[in-house]
Scaffold this motif. Structure first.
Motif, PDB file in Angstrom:
ATOM      1  N   THR A  25       0.838  -1.205   0.000  1.00 15.10           N
ATOM      2  CA  THR A  25       0.000   0.000   0.000  1.00 15.10           C
ATOM      3  C   THR A  25       0.871   1.252   0.000  1.00 15.10           C
ATOM      4  OG1 THR A  25      -1.756  -1.161   1.157  1.00 15.10           O
ATOM      5  CG2 THR A  25      -1.800   1.251   1.268  1.00 15.10           C
ATOM      6  N   LEU A  26       1.886   1.256   0.844  1.00 12.85           N
ATOM      7  CA  LEU A  26       2.803   2.394   0.935  1.00 12.85           C
ATOM      8  C   LEU A  26       3.555   2.595  -0.378  1.00 12.85           C
ATOM      9  CD1 LEU A  26       4.114   4.500   2.820  1.00 12.85           C
ATOM     10  CD2 LEU A  26       5.732   2.737   3.505  1.00 12.85           C
ATOM     11  N   ALA A  27       4.042   1.509  -0.963  1.00 13.00           N
ATOM     12  CA  ALA A  27       4.781   1.608  -2.222  1.00 13.00           C
ATOM     13  C   ALA A  27       3.882   2.129  -3.346  1.00 13.00           C
ATOM     14  CB  ALA A  27       5.377   0.251  -2.593  1.00 13.00           C
ATOM     15  N   LEU A  28       2.659   1.607  -3.434  1.00  9.99           N
ATOM     16  CA  LEU A  28       1.734   2.048  -4.487  1.00  9.99           C
ATOM     17  C   LEU A  28       1.337   3.511  -4.315  1.00  9.99           C
ATOM     18  CD1 LEU A  28      -0.559  -1.082  -4.880  1.00  9.99           C
ATOM     19  CD2 LEU A  28       1.121  -0.207  -6.518  1.00  9.99           C
ATOM     20  N   GLU A  29       1.063   3.898  -3.090  1.00 12.12           N
ATOM     21  CA  GLU A  29       0.690   5.299  -2.847  1.00 12.12           C
ATOM     22  C   GLU A  29       1.867   6.221  -3.153  1.00 12.12           C
ATOM     23  OE1 GLU A  29      -1.331   8.603  -2.359  1.00 12.12           O
ATOM     24  OE2 GLU A  29      -2.239   6.612  -2.431  1.00 12.12           O
ATOM     25  N   SER A  30       3.063   5.803  -2.801  1.00 14.68           N
ATOM     26  CA  SER A  30       4.254   6.605  -3.105  1.00 14.68           C
ATOM     27  C   SER A  30       4.445   6.707  -4.614  1.00 14.68           C
ATOM     28  CB  SER A  30       5.497   5.980  -2.457  1.00 14.68           C
ATOM     29  OG  SER A  30       5.385   6.016  -1.067  1.00 14.68           O
ATOM     30  N   TRP A  31       4.258   5.593  -5.333  1.00 14.53           N
ATOM     31  CA  TRP A  31       4.382   5.623  -6.798  1.00 14.53           C
ATOM     32  C   TRP A  31       3.338   6.554  -7.409  1.00 14.53           C
ATOM     33  CZ3 TRP A  31       7.370   5.325 -10.690  1.00 14.53           C
ATOM     34  CH2 TRP A  31       6.835   5.301 -11.972  1.00 14.53           C
ATOM     35  N   ARG A  32       2.105   6.489  -6.910  1.00 16.93           N
ATOM     36  CA  ARG A  32       1.053   7.376  -7.442  1.00 16.93           C
ATOM     37  C   ARG A  32       1.427   8.842  -7.250  1.00 16.93           C
ATOM     38  NH1 ARG A  32      -2.558   3.713  -4.581  1.00 16.93           N
ATOM     39  NH2 ARG A  32      -3.201   2.147  -6.072  1.00 16.93           N
ATOM     40  N   ARG A  33       1.924   9.168  -6.072  1.00 17.06           N
ATOM     41  CA  ARG A  33       2.333  10.556  -5.804  1.00 17.06           C
ATOM     42  C   ARG A  33       3.451  10.979  -6.747  1.00 17.06           C
ATOM     43  NH1 ARG A  33       2.548   9.544  -0.150  1.00 17.06           N
ATOM     44  NH2 ARG A  33       0.545  10.108   0.657  1.00 17.06           N
ATOM     45  N   PHE A  34       4.480  10.124  -6.828  1.00 21.14           N
ATOM     46  CA  PHE A  34       5.615  10.425  -7.694  1.00 21.14           C
ATOM     47  C   PHE A  34       5.153  10.559  -9.147  1.00 21.14           C
ATOM     48  CE2 PHE A  34       8.687   8.896 -10.784  1.00 21.14           C
ATOM     49  CZ  PHE A  34       9.723   9.792 -10.590  1.00 21.14           C
ATOM     50  N   SER A  35       4.354   9.595  -9.597  1.00 20.93           N
ATOM     51  CA  SER A  35       3.899   9.572 -10.980  1.00 20.93           C
ATOM     52  C   SER A  35       3.082  10.819 -11.320  1.00 20.93           C
ATOM     53  CB  SER A  35       3.065   8.310 -11.213  1.00 20.93           C
ATOM     54  OG  SER A  35       2.732   8.177 -12.563  1.00 20.93           O
ATOM     55  N   ALA A  36       2.211  11.235 -10.417  1.00 22.47           N
ATOM     56  CA  ALA A  36       1.403  12.436 -10.659  1.00 22.47           C
ATOM     57  C   ALA A  36       2.287  13.679 -10.736  1.00 22.47           C
ATOM     58  CB  ALA A  36       0.355  12.595  -9.561  1.00 22.47           C
TER      59      ALA A  36
END
Length: 141
Positions: free
Chosen positions: A12-23
């Motif tokens: 969950t943490l990795a996916l949320e971090s990726w979403r933030r970075f990606s955005a």
């Protein structure tokens, strides 16, 4: 100690971090007309200054070769494909690609910093520990 809960928390943490970075990074790439995937492909090719094959690029990026081929179709101004021999070609950056790569290094750093700053100290420490273990090939039975 609940391994499954820890694993779910990490994912969950990795996916949320990726979403933030990606955005954040995606927004920074819009003026160049690039998606995050295209920009990261340019970055990866730039890291391999002497060139990288499509097969090796696919392995490094964790995607299949057809995705590499399809993405490269839209990056003609940034990428140079040079034949080494009959069976192998290497991807390198054009002059325009090198200029963008230099800018992207700063933009990636900014987006990554913003992503990390959004994490709590506890989550950041947990993420550092897990990534360190993964880099070292640590797998607990």
């Amino acid at each position: 100690y609940d391994k499954m809960a820890d694993a779910e928390h990490f994912i969950t943490l990795a996916l949320e971090s990726w979403r933030r970075f990606s955005a954040d990074f995606g927004e920074k790439m819009q003026p160049y007309g690039l998606t995050v995937a295209q920009a990261l492909m340019i970055r990866e090719i730039g890291i391999h200054k002497s060139g990288i094959s499509k097969i090796d690029l696919a392995k490094v990026m964790g995607v299949n070769r057809s995705m590499i081929t399809n993405t490269l179709k839209n990056l003609g101004d940034y990428i140079v494909l040079t034949a080494v021999d009959k069976r192998k070609s290497l991807l390198t950056l054009s002059a325009e690609g090198k200029a963008l790569y230099s800018k992207m290094t700063r933009l990636i750093s900014e987006a990554a910093t913003a992503t990390v700053e959004a994490l709590s100290e506890e989550d950041l420490e947990a993420l550092k520990n897990i990534v360190s273990k993964m880099k070292n090939g640590y797998v607990q039975p």
